[in-house]
Motif scaffolding. Structure first.
Motif, PDB file in Angstrom:
ATOM      1  N   LEU A 178      39.295  55.676  28.083  1.00  0.00           N
ATOM      2  CA  LEU A 178      40.415  56.390  27.461  1.00  0.00           C
ATOM      3  C   LEU A 178      40.170  57.889  27.610  1.00  0.00           C
ATOM      4  CD1 LEU A 178      40.761  54.235  24.213  1.00  0.00           C
ATOM      5  CD2 LEU A 178      42.314  54.239  26.187  1.00  0.00           C
ATOM      6  N   PRO A 179      40.426  58.442  28.784  1.00  0.00           N
ATOM      7  CA  PRO A 179      40.161  59.863  29.026  1.00  0.00           C
ATOM      8  C   PRO A 179      41.146  60.760  28.261  1.00  0.00           C
ATOM      9  CG  PRO A 179      41.333  58.926  30.873  1.00  0.00           C
ATOM     10  CD  PRO A 179      41.006  57.772  29.963  1.00  0.00           C
ATOM     11  N   PHE A 180      40.800  62.032  28.187  1.00  0.00           N
ATOM     12  CA  PHE A 180      41.653  63.022  27.526  1.00  0.00           C
ATOM     13  C   PHE A 180      42.668  63.520  28.555  1.00  0.00           C
ATOM     14  CE2 PHE A 180      42.498  67.330  25.838  1.00  0.00           C
ATOM     15  CZ  PHE A 180      42.848  67.000  24.531  1.00  0.00           C
ATOM     16  N   VAL A 181      43.864  62.930  28.557  1.00  0.00           N
ATOM     17  CA  VAL A 181      44.876  63.262  29.559  1.00  0.00           C
ATOM     18  C   VAL A 181      46.130  63.865  28.940  1.00  0.00           C
ATOM     19  CG1 VAL A 181      44.066  61.533  31.211  1.00  0.00           C
ATOM     20  CG2 VAL A 181      45.792  60.906  29.507  1.00  0.00           C
ATOM     21  N   SER A 182      46.183  63.962  27.612  1.00  0.00           N
ATOM     22  CA  SER A 182      47.327  64.579  26.945  1.00  0.00           C
ATOM     23  C   SER A 182      46.844  65.233  25.655  1.00  0.00           C
ATOM     24  CB  SER A 182      48.415  63.546  26.639  1.00  0.00           C
ATOM     25  OG  SER A 182      47.937  62.584  25.698  1.00  0.00           O
ATOM     26  N   GLY A 183      47.680  66.073  25.083  1.00  0.00           N
ATOM     27  CA  GLY A 183      47.299  66.776  23.873  1.00  0.00           C
ATOM     28  C   GLY A 183      46.995  68.230  24.159  1.00  0.00           C
ATOM     29  N   ASP A 206      44.008  72.235  27.603  1.00  0.00           N
ATOM     30  CA  ASP A 206      45.230  71.497  27.911  1.00  0.00           C
ATOM     31  C   ASP A 206      45.010  70.738  29.211  1.00  0.00           C
ATOM     32  OD1 ASP A 206      47.716  70.559  28.595  1.00  0.00           O
ATOM     33  OD2 ASP A 206      48.756  72.467  28.330  1.00  0.00           O
ATOM     34  N   PRO A 207      44.940  69.408  29.178  1.00  0.00           N
ATOM     35  CA  PRO A 207      44.657  68.651  30.399  1.00  0.00           C
ATOM     36  C   PRO A 207      45.730  68.776  31.474  1.00  0.00           C
ATOM     37  CG  PRO A 207      45.274  67.183  28.605  1.00  0.00           C
ATOM     38  CD  PRO A 207      45.100  68.537  28.007  1.00  0.00           C
ATOM     39  N   ASN A 208      46.896  69.300  31.108  1.00  0.00           N
ATOM     40  CA  ASN A 208      47.966  69.476  32.093  1.00  0.00           C
ATOM     41  C   ASN A 208      47.975  70.865  32.719  1.00  0.00           C
ATOM     42  OD1 ASN A 208      49.197  66.853  31.747  1.00  0.00           O
ATOM     43  ND2 ASN A 208      49.900  67.561  29.747  1.00  0.00           N
ATOM     44  N   HIS A 209      47.052  71.729  32.279  1.00  0.00           N
ATOM     45  CA  HIS A 209      46.978  73.076  32.845  1.00  0.00           C
ATOM     46  C   HIS A 209      46.025  73.079  34.037  1.00  0.00           C
ATOM     47  CE1 HIS A 209      46.191  77.395  33.183  1.00  0.00           C
ATOM     48  NE2 HIS A 209      47.286  77.582  32.455  1.00  0.00           N
ATOM     49  N   GLY A 217      37.701  76.773  36.286  1.00  0.00           N
ATOM     50  CA  GLY A 217      37.863  76.624  34.847  1.00  0.00           C
ATOM     51  C   GLY A 217      36.992  75.522  34.306  1.00  0.00           C
ATOM     52  N   GLN A 218      37.630  74.523  33.696  1.00  0.00           N
ATOM     53  CA  GLN A 218      36.912  73.408  33.089  1.00  0.00           C
ATOM     54  C   GLN A 218      36.283  72.502  34.143  1.00  0.00           C
ATOM     55  OE1 GLN A 218      36.757  73.227  29.777  1.00  0.00           O
ATOM     56  NE2 GLN A 218      36.019  71.173  29.332  1.00  0.00           N
ATOM     57  N   GLY A 219      36.907  72.452  35.293  1.00  0.00           N
ATOM     58  CA  GLY A 219      36.353  71.656  36.380  1.00  0.00           C
ATOM     59  C   GLY A 219      36.370  70.166  36.127  1.00  0.00           C
ATOM     60  N   GLY A 220      37.254  69.726  35.220  1.00  0.00           N
ATOM     61  CA  GLY A 220      37.332  68.309  34.909  1.00  0.00           C
ATOM     62  C   GLY A 220      36.241  67.817  33.978  1.00  0.00           C
ATOM     63  N   ALA A 221      35.378  68.707  33.500  1.00  0.00           N
ATOM     64  CA  ALA A 221      34.292  68.301  32.603  1.00  0.00           C
ATOM     65  C   ALA A 221      34.851  67.808  31.275  1.00  0.00           C
ATOM     66  CB  ALA A 221      33.340  69.464  32.362  1.00  0.00           C
TER      67      ALA A 221
END
Length: 301
Positions: A178-183, A206-209, A217-221
């Motif tokens: 259940l990854p963090f893909v929204s919110g 923001d996972p959509n940014h 940036g976050q690099g998907g971490a």
């Protein structure tokens, strides 16, 4: 820093786009005060102020390092997590010459927002007087997919104050696929000395940014951590000691700026982030406080 603007019926949002609803808010607050007292020939830190409202409190202080040692306090939030509408406010003041360690009994959870997207909030303000020491070592925060809210941490130091602490955040629940893909989360940090800023930071997640997945940036971490220390006599020596002891990899780095030593972790392993922070704390604590690291018992349960 962005001010909260609680509202009813989600009629407006604050600068971050988060909506708050006072009609269904479950607020909780905790205010703690520590002072150093002379008791006989001993100088003892006592918890002298303990005010709470709602499901946020402490039971009693502990002295596992001896009666003249650091005062350990566990911050208890019985619900164990935040849902839409919840707002937690924590304040702690450490008086001159006192030494307190604050931690939590378990990981905090940030649950998925409701169908209206109402946000939660968590605000921590820590004040440390001259010649006082505060260690702020909460267990990690777990943000579930769809969570929406804001965290702010403010640390106000006086000249001669010392502090050592961390914040660890894990996004989603990879083990449950259940990854963090929204919110949307926003973290704010403010550290000052005599009212002058030493370190100010604001981070939207923001996972959509594009920043979230971009290598710039976050690099998907999915896991990040920050450890800070202020008041080290020899920052360069302390940093070198950490670099020599911790495993060499690209997921963490340590540096210093304006009297603040910062260790950062960005990766995908919650246990790795915790282990790095704990090991760095064990190295830095004796240099900052003159006391060997004493692991809070609650971490072992």
């Amino acid at each position: 820093m962005t001010a909260f603007q609680p509202i009813g019926n989600q009629e407006a949002a604050n600068d971050s786009g988060h909506r708050f609803d006072t009609d269904r808010q479950w607020a909780a607050s905790l205010s703690l005060g520590f002072i150093a007292r002379e008791e006989g020939e001993r100088n003892v830190t006592r918890l002298t102020r303990r005010h709470h409202h709602g499901p946020l409190r402490v039971q009693r202080p502990f002295y596992p390092e001896g009666p003249e040692g650091c005062c350990h306090v566990y911050l208890l939030h019985p619900p164990g997590g935040l849902v839409s509408g919840d707002v937690l406010r924590i304040e702690a003041e450490v008086g001159e010459g006192a030494h307190a360690l604050l931690t939590t009994p378990a990981a905090a959870k940030l649950y998925k927002a409701d169908s209206h997207g109402v946000a939660w909030g968590q605000h921590t303000k820590l004040t440390v007087a001259k010649d006082a020491i505060l260690e702020y070592l909460p267990q990690e925060t777990l943000a579930f997919d769809g969570s929406r809210g804001e965290q702010s941490t403010t640390i106000e130091l006086k000249t001669g104050a010392r502090t050592l602490g961390w914040e660890i955040l894990a996004l989603g629940r990879p083990a449950s696929r259940l990854p963090f893909v929204s919110g949307h989360l926003e973290q704010q940090f403010r550290l000052t000395m005599d009212g002058q800023p030493l370190w100010l930071e604001r981070q939207p997640l923001d996972p959509n940014h594009p920043r979230f997945a971009g290598k710039w940036g976050q690099g998907g971490a999915t896991v990040q951590a920050t450890l800070w220390a202020v008041g080290l006599e020899d920052e360069v020596e302390a940093i070198e000691a950490v670099r020599e002891a911790l495993p060499e990899n690209h997921r963490w780095a340590i540096t210093r700026r304006r009297g603040v030593v910062l260790l950062r972790y960005l990766g995908n392993e919650r246990n790795e982030a915790w282990a790095l922070c704990q090991q760095a704390w064990e190295i830095l604590r004796p240099r900052l406080t003159g006391l060997e690291a004493h692991i809070p018992r609650i971490w072992l349960t």
